[in-house]
Scaffold this active site. Structure first.
Site, PDB file in Angstrom:
ATOM      1  N   GLY A  51     -31.949   0.037  30.406  1.00  0.00           N
ATOM      2  CA  GLY A  51     -33.359   0.828  31.455  1.00  0.00           C
ATOM      3  C   GLY A  51     -34.067   2.051  30.958  1.00  0.00           C
ATOM      4  O   GLY A  51     -35.030   2.885  31.360  1.00  0.00           O
ATOM      5  N   GLY A  52     -33.538   2.123  29.635  1.00  0.00           N
ATOM      6  CA  GLY A  52     -34.966   3.135  28.800  1.00  0.00           C
ATOM      7  C   GLY A  52     -35.545   2.181  29.032  1.00  0.00           C
ATOM      8  O   GLY A  52     -35.950   0.821  28.684  1.00  0.00           O
ATOM      9  N   VAL A  53     -37.384   3.141  28.427  1.00  0.00           N
ATOM     10  CA  VAL A  53     -38.526   2.440  27.729  1.00  0.00           C
ATOM     11  C   VAL A  53     -38.631   1.154  26.740  1.00  0.00           C
ATOM     12  O   VAL A  53     -38.787   0.017  26.992  1.00  0.00           O
ATOM     13  CB  VAL A  53     -39.305   3.391  27.194  1.00  0.00           C
ATOM     14  CG1 VAL A  53     -40.190   2.994  26.982  1.00  0.00           C
ATOM     15  CG2 VAL A  53     -39.584   4.449  28.134  1.00  0.00           C
TER      16      VAL A  53
ATOM     17  N   GLU B 244     -55.254  13.899  10.315  1.00  0.00           N
ATOM     18  CA  GLU B 244     -54.356  13.569  11.282  1.00  0.00           C
ATOM     19  C   GLU B 244     -54.040  14.039  12.128  1.00  0.00           C
ATOM     20  O   GLU B 244     -54.406  13.691  13.731  1.00  0.00           O
ATOM     21  CB  GLU B 244     -53.178  12.679  10.329  1.00  0.00           C
ATOM     22  CG  GLU B 244     -52.660  13.867   9.867  1.00  0.00           C
ATOM     23  CD  GLU B 244     -52.593  13.682   8.340  1.00  0.00           C
ATOM     24  OE1 GLU B 244     -51.645  14.824   8.016  1.00  0.00           O
ATOM     25  OE2 GLU B 244     -53.814  14.309   8.293  1.00  0.00           O
TER      26      GLU B 244
ATOM     27  N   HIS C 179     -56.089  18.459   6.445  1.00  0.00           N
ATOM     28  CA  HIS C 179     -55.705  17.146   7.203  1.00  0.00           C
ATOM     29  C   HIS C 179     -56.197  16.075   9.035  1.00  0.00           C
ATOM     30  O   HIS C 179     -55.791  17.263   9.521  1.00  0.00           O
ATOM     31  CB  HIS C 179     -54.205  17.830   8.313  1.00  0.00           C
ATOM     32  CG  HIS C 179     -53.200  17.939   6.943  1.00  0.00           C
ATOM     33  ND1 HIS C 179     -52.457  17.061   6.622  1.00  0.00           N
ATOM     34  CD2 HIS C 179     -53.070  19.461   6.248  1.00  0.00           C
ATOM     35  CE1 HIS C 179     -51.747  17.098   5.876  1.00  0.00           C
ATOM     36  NE2 HIS C 179     -52.139  19.212   5.149  1.00  0.00           N
TER      37      HIS C 179
ATOM     38  N   CYS D 157     -54.115  16.453   1.062  1.00  0.00           N
ATOM     39  CA  CYS D 157     -53.914  17.337   0.426  1.00  0.00           C
ATOM     40  C   CYS D 157     -52.843  17.032  -0.061  1.00  0.00           C
ATOM     41  O   CYS D 157     -53.886  16.583  -1.112  1.00  0.00           O
ATOM     42  CB  CYS D 157     -52.605  17.617   2.073  1.00  0.00           C
ATOM     43  SG  CYS D 157     -51.863  19.908   1.159  1.00  0.00           S
TER      44      CYS D 157
ATOM     45  N   SER E 295     -36.516  -1.700  28.388  1.00  0.00           N
ATOM     46  CA  SER E 295     -37.219  -2.516  29.476  1.00  0.00           C
ATOM     47  C   SER E 295     -38.292  -3.312  29.010  1.00  0.00           C
ATOM     48  O   SER E 295     -38.348  -4.930  29.197  1.00  0.00           O
ATOM     49  CB  SER E 295     -37.750  -1.166  29.824  1.00  0.00           C
ATOM     50  OG  SER E 295     -36.505  -0.403  30.727  1.00  0.00           O
TER      51      SER E 295
END
Length: 525
Positions: A236-238, A183, A181, A86, A241
Site C-alpha cells: 500500500g506504500g508508494v 544543484e 553548488h 566544488c 503500489s
C-alpha cells in the site's frame, strides 16, 4: 524502432558529497538520463557507459592531501564535456596541471559570485547586473580549499573576494569548473546552469519523461518476463503500489499480489488498498488478514528493534505461506529504487553517502527459486511518484506521507496491544483529516500521532477521566536526513486536540512534539 530513452546520458562521478544525489535528480528533472557511480569507476566501464558528458561531483576530501580521490583518466580522454563541481573542480584543476591550496577564508552558505568570463556555460544567466555592468549570481558555497592556478587554456569564469577563481572554463574542449553548488535550490540559477551544460553543451535531448519511462519499463518487463507469472508483496506504500500498477499494465493477469494486513495499518487502509487494486484496477490481490498472528508474536515485547524484527519475520512467514499456495510463479517483483542501487554500488569506494535501503520482501523459500523483476530500480522517489500519476494512481495515494514498514508497531511506544492500535488509528485519522481540511497536509513532509503507554488525569463534564496520552508529530524536510518541526497554527492544534479527546474515550491528553532532527529522529522508535 522503439525510442531509446537512455541514448543521451550523463555520467556523474561521486566523491562523497551529501549533494551528489541531488545533482542526479536535477539532471533527470531536465529530462536527461544519468547514472551516479563512485569516483573510482574503471576506465573501461566509463568508455562502455559512453556518456555525452561527465559531471565530477563534490566531496569532503582535500585535493592536496595524500591519497585523496582523483577522477579516472578516461574522463579526460573521451573528448566529451566535463563539469567539475566544488571538489570536482579542484581535482580537475589539479589533474590537468593547475594548483589547489587550502584557504584561511572558508566559504559556507550563501555567496555572490561575479561572472567575469564569457563562456557558453553562463552566457545570459545572472541574478544581478551592477551599475558598472558586472553580472552576479546568488549561489551556495561549501568549501575550504580553492584553485589558485588554472590549468593551461582555462580562463576565469567567476570570482568572489575570497576565492578569485570561483569558476573556470575552456569552451574549446567543453571543460568547466564551478566552486559553488548549482544543484541546490539556494543557487537560484542552478537549474538553468545544469540545463545549459546538459542540453546545450553536451547536446542531450529531453527523452527522460514520465510517459517515455512508463513505455520503456513496460517493454522491458514484457521482454524479461515473457509469459511467466510474477508475485508482488503489496504494502500500500508508494513504491509497491506503483510497481503493481506498472506490472498490471504490462502483463495483466500474470501478476499476483499478496497484501499482508498486519493489523498495524492506518484506519481503513487495508480496505482502501483492496478497493484501489482489486476492485478498481482488476489486479489479482490475495489479502492475508494476519492481525492476530502479528499481535500474538509481539505480546510482551517493548524493545523497538526487537519489535521491528518480530514484525519483519512474521511478514516473511505469512508471505511465504501465501506464496507457497500459488503455482507456476517464476518471478518476484520488488520496489527497489535507485538510491538502493547507489548504496550497494558505492559501498566499494567507501566515499559514497550511505542510504538505508528498503526491500518489500526480506526472504522467500529457496525452493521457489524466483528471479527478480525490479521495474523501478533506475528511478528516484520523486520520479516514482510522477510515473504513479502517469499510470493513473490517485494523487493522494502517490503523494501520501511516508509510513514505516512496521506500521503502528513503532508508533506505539513499548508493548503493542490491539487496544492501543485501535485508539492510535482513530487519533491519527483525525489529525490527518484536520491537516487536509486546513490545507496543511502537503505543507508538511510527514505527520502522525504517537501512542504513549502512560495515563493522565482529565476532566470530562463533571467526571474525572484517567486515560492515555498521545503526541502529535509533524515535520518539514527536503531529504529526511534533517527536519524541523512544523509550526502548525495554534487554532489547528486546538481543533485536533479537541476532536481527539472528545471523540476517543481512551485519550485524556494530547501533546505536540517540538523536537527537530537532529537531535531527535522523526519517528519516536
Amino acid at each position: 524502432m522503439a525510442l531509446d530513452i537512455h541514448a543521451h546520458r550523463i555520467l556523474i562521478l561521486d566523491f562523497g558529497s551529501q549533494y551528489t544525489q541531488l545533482i542526479a535528480r536535477r539532471v533527470r528533472e531536465i529530462g536527461v538520463y544519468c547514472e551516479l557511480h563512485p569516483f573510482d569507476m574503471d576506465d573501461e566501464a566509463i568508455r562502455e557507459f559512453n556518456p555525452r558528458g561527465i559531471i565530477l561531483a563534490g566531496g569532503p576530501e582535500s585535493v592536496h592531501e595524500a591519497n585523496s580521490p582523483r577522477a579516472p583518466q578516461a574522463v579526460f580522454d573521451l573528448n566529451v564535456p566535463v563539469l567539475g563541481i566544488c571538489y570536482g573542480m579542484q581535482t580537475m584543476a589539479e589533474q590537468m596541471g593547475g594548483k589547489v591550496e587550502g584557504s584561511d577564508l572558508r566559504e559556507f552558505g550563501y555567496a555572490r559570485v561575479d561572472v567575469v568570463g564569457k563562456s557558453r556555460l553562463l552566457d545570459g544567466i545572472e541574478d544581478h547586473v551592477d551599475d558598472d555592468g558586472v553580472l552576479g549570481l546568488d549561489v551556495w558555497m561549501s568549501h575550504g580549499d580553492k584553485v589558485t592556478q588554472m590549468p593551461g587554456n582555462f580562463n576565469i569564469l567567476a570570482s568572489t573576494p575570497s576565492c578569485p577563481i570561483a569558476g573556470m572554463y575552456d569552451d574549446a574542449r567543453g571543460y568547466y569548473g564551478v566552486q559553488f553548488h548549482p544543484e541546490v535550490t539556494h543557487t537560484k540559477q542552478g537549474g538553468r546552469i545544469l540545463s545549459r551544460f546538459v542540453q546545450d553543451i553536451c547536446g542531450c535531448e529531453a527523452l527522460w519523461t514520465a510517459s517515455n519511462i512508463v513505455e520503456d519499463a513496460i517493454a522491458q518487463v514484457r521482454a524479461q518476463v515473457g509469459s511467466a507469472n510474477v508475485l508482488l508483496g503489496l504494502s500500500g506504500g508508494v513504491d509497491s503500489s506503483v510497481v503493481a500498477a506498472l506490472l498490471h499494465r504490462a502483463i495483466g493477469d500474470q501478476l499476483t499480489c499478496v497484501f499482508v494486513d498486519n493489523g498495524l495499518l492506518r484506519l481503513h487502509e487495508g480496505d482502501q488498498v483492496m478497493a484501489m487494486f482489486k476492485e478498481n484496477m482488476g489486479v489479482k490481490v490475495i489479502r492475508a488478514d494476519a492481525e492476530k498472528q502479528f499481535l500474538d508474536n509481539l505480546e510482551g515485547e517493548a524493545d523497538p528493534e526487537k519489535k521491528r524484527k518480530i514484525i519483519g519475520r512474521t511478514f516473511i512467514d505469512i508471505f511465504d505461506a501465501e506464496a507457497s499456495k500459488l503455482e507456476n510463479i517464476q518471478f518476484l517483483a520488488q520496489g527497489t529504487i535507485y538510491p538502493d542501487v547507489i548504496e550497494s554500488a558505492g559501498a566499494k569506494s567507501g566515499k559514497a553517502h550511505v542510504i538505508k535501503s528498503h526491500h518489500n520482501v526480506g526472504g522467500l523459500p529457496e525452493e521457489m527459486n524466483l528471479k527478480l523483476v525490479e521495474p523501478l530500480r533506475e528511478l528516484f522517489k520523486d520520479e516514482v511518484r510522477k510515473i504513479g500519476l502517469e499510470l493513473g494512481l490517485p494523487y493522494d495515494m502517490v503523494y501520501r506521507h511516508p509510513f514505516p514498514g512496521p506500521g503502528l508497531g513503532v508508533r506505539i511506544l513499548g508493548e503493542v496491544k490491539k487496544e492501543y492500535a485501535d485508539i492510535l488509528r482513530r487519533a491519527d485519522h483525525i489529525f490527518i483529516e484536520e491537516l487536509r481540511k486546513a490545507d496543511w497536509y502537503h505543507k508538511t513532509s510527514q505527520a502522525f500521532v504517537v501512542f504513549q503507554p502512560v495515563k493522565s488525569v482529565g476532566v470530562v463534564g463533571d467526571g474525572r477521566r484517567y486515560a492515555w496520552v498521545v503526541a502529535l508529530r509533524a515535520v518539514e524536510t527536503v531529504d529526511f536526513m534533517t527536519a524541523r518541526w512544523a509550526h502548525l497554527p495554534y487554532e489547528l492544534l486546538e481543533t485536533v486536540s479537541g476532536r481527539i479527546i472528545n471523540e476517543i474515550d481512551g485519550i485524556s491528553r494530547v501533546t505536540y512534539d517540538v523536537s527537530s532532527k537532529p537531535p531527535a529522529t522523526i519517528e519516536w522508535e
